[in-house]
Design an enzyme around this catalytic site. Sequence first.
Site, PDB file in Angstrom:
ATOM      1  N   ARG A   1      -3.503   6.850   1.000  1.00  0.00           N
ATOM      2  CA  ARG A   1      -3.990   8.082   1.634  1.00  0.00           C
ATOM      3  C   ARG A   1      -3.047   8.756   2.620  1.00  0.00           C
ATOM      4  NH1 ARG A   1      -9.143   4.986   3.307  1.00  0.00           N
ATOM      5  NH2 ARG A   1      -7.467   3.462   3.149  1.00  0.00           N
TER       6      ARG A   1
ATOM      7  N   ARG B   1       0.822  -1.220   0.000  1.00  0.00           N
ATOM      8  CA  ARG B   1       0.000   0.000   0.000  1.00  0.00           C
ATOM      9  C   ARG B   1       0.854   1.268   0.000  1.00  0.00           C
ATOM     10  NH1 ARG B   1      -5.421  -0.337   1.732  1.00  0.00           N
ATOM     11  NH2 ARG B   1      -6.223  -2.282   0.972  1.00  0.00           N
TER      12      ARG B   1
ATOM     13  N   ASP C   1      -6.770  -2.708  -7.333  1.00  0.00           N
ATOM     14  CA  ASP C   1      -7.347  -3.315  -6.140  1.00  0.00           C
ATOM     15  C   ASP C   1      -7.656  -4.776  -6.431  1.00  0.00           C
ATOM     16  OD1 ASP C   1      -8.438  -2.344  -3.350  1.00  0.00           O
ATOM     17  OD2 ASP C   1      -9.796  -3.886  -4.086  1.00  0.00           O
TER      18      ASP C   1
ATOM     19  N   TYR D   1     -15.009 -11.842   0.066  1.00  0.00           N
ATOM     20  CA  TYR D   1     -15.698 -10.602  -0.317  1.00  0.00           C
ATOM     21  C   TYR D   1     -16.984 -10.898  -1.082  1.00  0.00           C
ATOM     22  CZ  TYR D   1     -12.102  -7.682   1.590  1.00  0.00           C
ATOM     23  OH  TYR D   1     -11.270  -7.059   2.473  1.00  0.00           O
TER      24      TYR D   1
ATOM     25  N   ARG E   1      -7.263  12.233  -4.977  1.00  0.00           N
ATOM     26  CA  ARG E   1      -8.560  11.699  -4.553  1.00  0.00           C
ATOM     27  C   ARG E   1      -9.608  12.783  -4.380  1.00  0.00           C
ATOM     28  NH1 ARG E   1     -11.638   9.311  -3.695  1.00  0.00           N
ATOM     29  NH2 ARG E   1     -11.832   7.968  -1.883  1.00  0.00           N
TER      30      ARG E   1
HETATM   31  O1  CP3 Z   1       0.094  -1.695  -2.510  1.00  0.00           O
HETATM   32  C1  CP3 Z   1      -0.288  -0.786  -3.265  1.00  0.00           C
HETATM   33  O2  CP3 Z   1       0.066   0.409  -3.143  1.00  0.00           O
HETATM   34  C2  CP3 Z   1      -1.168  -1.161  -4.452  1.00  0.00           C
HETATM   35  C3  CP3 Z   1      -2.532  -0.865  -4.267  1.00  0.00           C
HETATM   36  C4  CP3 Z   1      -3.470  -1.784  -3.482  1.00  0.00           C
HETATM   37  C5  CP3 Z   1      -4.727  -1.305  -3.040  1.00  0.00           C
HETATM   38  N1  CP3 Z   1      -5.407  -2.361  -2.534  1.00  0.00           N
HETATM   39  C6  CP3 Z   1      -5.216   0.070  -3.164  1.00  0.00           C
HETATM   40  C7  CP3 Z   1      -6.305   0.553  -2.297  1.00  0.00           C
HETATM   41  C8  CP3 Z   1      -3.371  -3.135  -3.147  1.00  0.00           C
HETATM   42  C9  CP3 Z   1      -2.221  -4.115  -3.347  1.00  0.00           C
HETATM   43  C10 CP3 Z   1      -4.627  -3.492  -2.568  1.00  0.00           C
HETATM   44  C11 CP3 Z   1      -4.948  -4.869  -2.133  1.00  0.00           C
HETATM   45  C12 CP3 Z   1      -6.169  -5.100  -1.369  1.00  0.00           C
HETATM   46  N2  CP3 Z   1      -7.387  -4.516  -1.534  1.00  0.00           N
HETATM   47  C13 CP3 Z   1      -6.293  -6.095  -0.360  1.00  0.00           C
HETATM   48  C14 CP3 Z   1      -5.228  -7.060   0.074  1.00  0.00           C
HETATM   49  C15 CP3 Z   1      -4.163  -6.445   0.883  1.00  0.00           C
HETATM   50  C16 CP3 Z   1      -4.575  -6.012   2.281  1.00  0.00           C
HETATM   51  O3  CP3 Z   1      -4.384  -4.823   2.579  1.00  0.00           O
HETATM   52  O4  CP3 Z   1      -5.030  -6.847   3.049  1.00  0.00           O
HETATM   53  C17 CP3 Z   1      -7.621  -6.052   0.106  1.00  0.00           C
HETATM   54  C18 CP3 Z   1      -8.215  -6.913   1.202  1.00  0.00           C
HETATM   55  C19 CP3 Z   1      -8.306  -5.055  -0.646  1.00  0.00           C
HETATM   56  C20 CP3 Z   1      -9.728  -4.670  -0.577  1.00  0.00           C
HETATM   57  C21 CP3 Z   1      -9.844  -3.268  -0.112  1.00  0.00           C
HETATM   58  N3  CP3 Z   1      -9.652  -2.163  -0.930  1.00  0.00           N
HETATM   59  C22 CP3 Z   1     -10.188  -2.808   1.170  1.00  0.00           C
HETATM   60  C23 CP3 Z   1     -10.481  -3.696   2.365  1.00  0.00           C
HETATM   61  C24 CP3 Z   1     -10.202  -1.411   1.113  1.00  0.00           C
HETATM   62  C25 CP3 Z   1     -10.656  -0.474   2.198  1.00  0.00           C
HETATM   63  C26 CP3 Z   1      -9.668  -0.336   3.270  1.00  0.00           C
HETATM   64  C27 CP3 Z   1      -8.848   0.865   2.996  1.00  0.00           C
HETATM   65  O5  CP3 Z   1      -7.618   0.785   3.111  1.00  0.00           O
HETATM   66  O6  CP3 Z   1      -9.455   1.897   2.658  1.00  0.00           O
HETATM   67  C28 CP3 Z   1      -9.817  -1.017  -0.204  1.00  0.00           C
HETATM   68  C29 CP3 Z   1      -9.641   0.351  -0.737  1.00  0.00           C
HETATM   69  C30 CP3 Z   1      -8.276   0.708  -1.220  1.00  0.00           C
HETATM   70  N4  CP3 Z   1      -7.468  -0.106  -1.954  1.00  0.00           N
HETATM   71  C31 CP3 Z   1      -7.626   1.972  -1.066  1.00  0.00           C
HETATM   72  C32 CP3 Z   1      -6.401   1.876  -1.746  1.00  0.00           C
HETATM   73  C33 CP3 Z   1      -5.373   2.970  -1.926  1.00  0.00           C
HETATM   74  C34 CP3 Z   1      -8.207   3.193  -0.374  1.00  0.00           C
HETATM   75  C35 CP3 Z   1      -9.209   3.791  -1.280  1.00  0.00           C
HETATM   76  C36 CP3 Z   1      -9.326   5.313  -1.188  1.00  0.00           C
HETATM   77  O7  CP3 Z   1      -8.474   6.011  -1.704  1.00  0.00           O
HETATM   78  O8  CP3 Z   1     -10.344   5.782  -0.630  1.00  0.00           O
END
Ligand code: CP3
Length: 335
Positions: free
Chosen positions: A27, A23, A72, A145, A36
């Site tokens: 944010r 990640r 994602d 999911y 964003r």
């Molecule tokens: O690593 C990176 O920088 C690449 C981007 C990446 C995102 N999601 C961007 C994201 C990666 C590799 C993921 C994987 C992901 N997504 C996982 C597995 C890894 C983990 O963290 O367990 C899971 C379970 C998801 C599903 C997901 N997407 C969730 C649970 C959430 C909400 C939680 C949160 O952090 O907000 C997201 C949203 C998400 N995915 C954001 C980002 C940057 C935030 C969205 C925003 O900008 O509002």
Amino acid sequence: MNSRFLEALKGQNRGDPPIWLMRQAGRYMPSYRALRARYSFLELCHEPELIEKVTLLPVAELGVDAAILFSDILMVPEALGFEISFDESGPIIHNPLSSPFDIDLISELSPDRISYLSEAITSLKKRLKIPLIGFAGAPFTLATYLIEGKTNKTLKKTKAFFNRDKESFLQLIAKLENAVTESLLLQIRAGCDVVQLFDTWAGELSEEDFHLYSLAPLKKIQERIKATKKPLIYFCRGSSYRAPLIAKTGVSAISIDHHRPIFSVRREVKTIPLQGNLPPEALYQPKESLKKTVDQLLQSMRGDPAYIFNLGHGILPDVPYENVQFLVAHLTQKR
Ligand code: CP3
């Protein structure tokens, strides 16, 4: 490409460890929040130019040793016909699986539904001087999911589903395994140097269920990725306890969570490349104590030619940006 990240993935890094962060584009970065303010998360995920822009933010600002494609794990289910949205609490699946019969309706992944990824990767590869990591969610974590409809740490519906009807659940896992493999192969064909599977929720499974729903599909995915000669890294919560089992699948490297010291894990798995495992919360520490925590971790893995510095899970959205900058600078300054 001369890269200490790729060298470490071969177990041949002779210098200080490479660093990238799960990640790393998100944010906690003022520049990401500025984007964003103009675009929704899904817009950032769908538009090749925006994917490229966000992927490059941590590369330009922090100086990490690898880029990870901005996307994602839910983009694959979306391409399979699930309606996905995101709000402050996380992802929402608007048409979750409500009965085993729904599984028959899931189609195969059609590559043109994720062609925006190939476009972004092709263009990124022209600009990047460091390796690009592609990724997907692992079948089990995606299944949670699709059944829960959102993040639900108890996995109550998922566990009820596979306890009631194991055969249907295995059928779902098999479909997702195929879609995930196709997505990873597409990303590799477009130019990704490494791929990672995120199996976030597999740590909730009993050992027997972990074998059935995570390790068995991982083994099959691994066999198909191996033909491309690109490394496949596997992450799950619980990987620090289950590394020996994971290593047996033949996967190239394991991303270790922060629940056990990584040097203890190294004693159990002698040669496989390991990635990790600073606790994400450590980034709340004031710089002086953060430095101590990081140095302790570095010292414990010193000289390990197959070690990659990372967190035990993704960066939290509200850690101080300057602490992340400090962390990466601390690891890379002496080069
Ligand atoms: O690593 C990176 O920088 C690449 C981007 C990446 C995102 N999601 C961007 C994201 C990666 C590799 C993921 C994987 C992901 N997504 C996982 C597995 C890894 C983990 O963290 O367990 C899971 C379970 C998801 C599903 C997901 N997407 C969730 C649970 C959430 C909400 C939680 C949160 O952090 O907000 C997201 C949203 C998400 N995915 C954001 C980002 C940057 C935030 C969205 C925003 O900008 O509002």
